[in-house]
Design a protein around this motif. Structure first.
Motif, mmCIF file in Angstrom:
data_model
loop_
_atom_site.group_PDB
_atom_site.id
_atom_site.type_symbol
_atom_site.label_atom_id
_atom_site.label_comp_id
_atom_site.label_asym_id
_atom_site.label_seq_id
_atom_site.Cartn_x
_atom_site.Cartn_y
_atom_site.Cartn_z
ATOM 1 N N LYS A 82 0.835 -1.194 0.000
ATOM 2 C CA LYS A 82 0.000 0.000 0.000
ATOM 3 C C LYS A 82 0.871 1.245 0.000
ATOM 4 N N MET A 83 0.949 1.915 -1.164
ATOM 5 C CA MET A 83 1.753 3.124 -1.294
ATOM 6 C C MET A 83 0.953 4.202 -1.995
ATOM 7 N N ASP A 84 1.358 5.455 -1.787
ATOM 8 C CA ASP A 84 0.713 6.533 -2.521
ATOM 9 C C ASP A 84 1.204 6.534 -3.972
ATOM 10 N N HIS A 85 0.520 7.320 -4.811
ATOM 11 C CA HIS A 85 0.802 7.300 -6.246
ATOM 12 C C HIS A 85 2.229 7.762 -6.555
ATOM 13 N N ALA A 86 2.701 8.762 -5.814
ATOM 14 C CA ALA A 86 4.065 9.260 -6.044
ATOM 15 C C ALA A 86 5.098 8.170 -5.782
ATOM 16 N N GLY A 87 4.855 7.368 -4.753
ATOM 17 C CA GLY A 87 5.760 6.271 -4.441
ATOM 18 C C GLY A 87 5.806 5.239 -5.553
ATOM 19 N N TRP A 88 4.627 4.904 -6.100
ATOM 20 C CA TRP A 88 4.580 3.935 -7.192
ATOM 21 C C TRP A 88 5.320 4.450 -8.414
ATOM 22 N N ARG A 89 5.165 5.736 -8.712
ATOM 23 C CA ARG A 89 5.857 6.306 -9.876
ATOM 24 C C ARG A 89 7.367 6.266 -9.689
ATOM 25 N N LYS A 90 7.824 6.570 -8.486
ATOM 26 C CA LYS A 90 9.266 6.508 -8.217
ATOM 27 C C LYS A 90 9.794 5.086 -8.361
ATOM 28 N N LEU A 91 9.067 4.136 -7.770
ATOM 29 C CA LEU A 91 9.493 2.737 -7.833
ATOM 30 C C LEU A 91 9.495 2.238 -9.270
ATOM 31 N N GLU A 92 8.460 2.603 -10.022
ATOM 32 C CA GLU A 92 8.359 2.164 -11.412
ATOM 33 C C GLU A 92 9.500 2.725 -12.258
#
Length: 196
Positions: free
Chosen positions: A121-131
């Motif tokens: 469970k992460m916020d959208h900014a976190g997912w974009r960074k990880l991606e």
């Protein structure tokens, strides 16, 4: 009447299924040669997907795509007795993953969030960074594989495949601080807090 839920798999099961075929490939490569190792890789990859489906009752696209590439490039290696096909396979897989992740970013639909969002469970900014980081990581591995297989003996390339597994775990560990900063509170914990 409550329906019993399937017991959660031990933590070692998924990594074993995911990386077991590669480890078997390298072992056979170093002891029997590339052609037998390629045959083992094809069989082990198909079995890994089947076992994962039996355990989870679903097929994730990433291992299925990887297995299809293994079958195609492994088959070409065995048919034409040309080791360059199986050595190019990691480059193709890493490149496809990197491109898929970049396309997800451009479309503002992070692919990793859809793949593993239920377990993280992460916020959208976190997912974009990880991606973005994972895309560059895969692109780097694709380049490294090309350099290694074109310049080094087959046994060194085999060891490099094991090194890639280690590098993947190191990459994941280095992302933990960023993941923690972007984690969302667990819904179940939030509900328990409200009840208290």
């Amino acid at each position: 009447m409550s329906v019993s839920q399937p017991s959660k798999s031990p933590g070692w099961v998924r990594p074993t299924i995911e990386y077991g075929p590669v480890v078997l490939f390298v072992i056979v490569l170093l002891t029997r040669g590339l052609m037998p190792a390629t045959a083992v890789l094809i069989v082990a990859s198909v079995l890994a997907v089947a076992i994962r489906y039996i355990r989870e009752r679903r097929l994730a696209w990433a291992p299925v795509l990887t297995t299809l590439v293994v079958i195609i490039f492994g088959g070409l290696t065995l048919i034409f007795k040309d080791e360059s096909f199986i050595k190019m396979k990691p480059t193709v897989v890493y490149t496809l993953f990197a491109i898929s992740l970049w396309v997800g970013l451009l479309l503002k639909k992070p692919l990793l969030e859809r793949l593993i969002g239920g377990g993280l469970k992460m916020d959208h900014a976190g997912w974009r960074k990880l991606e973005a980081r994972y895309a560059w990581f895969n692109a780097s591995l694709a380049i490294l594989n090309e350099v290694v297989w074109r310049t080094q003996p087959t046994n060194i390339w085999g060891y490099f495949k094991l090194i890639c597994i280690v590098l993947t775990f190191v990459f994941m560990v280095t992302q933990l601080p960023m993941l923690k900063r972007h984690m969302l509170p667990d819904e179940a914990d939030a509900k328990d807090t409200v009840r208290e």
